[in-house]
Write a protein that holds these residues in place. Structure first.
Motif, PDB file in Angstrom:
ATOM      1  N   VAL A  16     -47.643   9.024  -5.618  1.00 32.42           N
ATOM      2  CA  VAL A  16     -47.888  10.300  -6.294  1.00 32.42           C
ATOM      3  C   VAL A  16     -46.785  11.303  -5.950  1.00 32.42           C
ATOM      4  N   LEU A  17     -46.395  11.371  -4.694  1.00 35.54           N
ATOM      5  CA  LEU A  17     -45.317  12.284  -4.295  1.00 35.54           C
ATOM      6  C   LEU A  17     -43.989  11.927  -4.952  1.00 35.54           C
ATOM      7  N   ILE A  20     -44.140  13.175  -8.545  1.00 40.20           N
ATOM      8  CA  ILE A  20     -43.989  14.634  -8.556  1.00 40.20           C
ATOM      9  C   ILE A  20     -42.538  15.025  -8.299  1.00 40.20           C
ATOM     10  N   LEU A  23     -40.441  14.358 -11.528  1.00 38.11           N
ATOM     11  CA  LEU A  23     -40.746  15.374 -12.539  1.00 38.11           C
ATOM     12  C   LEU A  23     -40.180  16.742 -12.167  1.00 38.11           C
ATOM     13  N   SER A  24     -40.231  17.088 -10.895  1.00 37.72           N
ATOM     14  CA  SER A  24     -39.672  18.362 -10.438  1.00 37.72           C
ATOM     15  C   SER A  24     -38.160  18.400 -10.623  1.00 37.72           C
TER      16      SER A  24
END
Length: 163
Positions: A16-17, A20, A23-24
């Motif tokens: 998940v990290l 993220i 995407l960031s």
């Protein structure tokens, strides 16, 4: 024997990290491009505003052959600032005068003989120089604007567009 497990595993959390993070990074790159384009458009709008302000300030000149004599000489920039030729956000010191573009390069306006004028923007990125150089400024004897000089800060003098 039943084992009742609640929560997530460390591998799931790392996954998940990672998602993220990707995407960031993509969002940050898009934001940077959008801000660069916004800065370029503001620079172009400032230059257009300067040209329009010069035309407005000297539209009712008494002598039609040399309407821009106020911009001549060392005191020309001081007079241009006093006439509010430049947008307020560009003028950093009215006494010296110091006028800077969004890229912290000097901006000046000059007239050699009073019959036309030149706007000089220094230290612009190449993309902005190209965008400004490709605008139809209506550069002819009737407009008064004879040259748009763009200096990108390099030793070779940058780009020069116009007549």
């Amino acid at each position: 024997m039943k084992i009742n497990q609640t929560g997530r595993s460390m591998i799931e959390m790392l996954g998940v990290l990672a998602i993220i993070g990707v995407l960031s990074a993509a969002g940050l790159a898009g934001y940077s491009k959008a801000m660069a384009k916004h800065k370029m458009n503001r620079t172009i709008n400032q230059m257009v505003q300067i040209v329009n302000n010069v035309h407005t300030a000297f539209a009712n000149s008494q002598d039609g052959s040399t309407p821009y004599t106020v911009l001549m000489g060392e005191d020309g920039m001081r007079k241009a600032v006093a006439l509010n030729i430049f947008p307020d956000e560009m003028v950093f010191d009215r006494n010296i005068p110091t006028v800077l573009n969004l890229y912290k390069g000097k901006v000046s306006i000059v007239s050699e003989d009073g019959s036309d004028f030149e706007i000089i923007f220094e230290d612009l990125p190449k993309e902005v120089s190209i965008a400004i150089g490709t605008i139809d400024w209506g550069i002819d004897d009737a407009s008064g604007l004879q040259e748009v000089e763009i200096n990108d800060g390099e030793e070779n003098g940058g780009e020069d567009t116009g007549d």
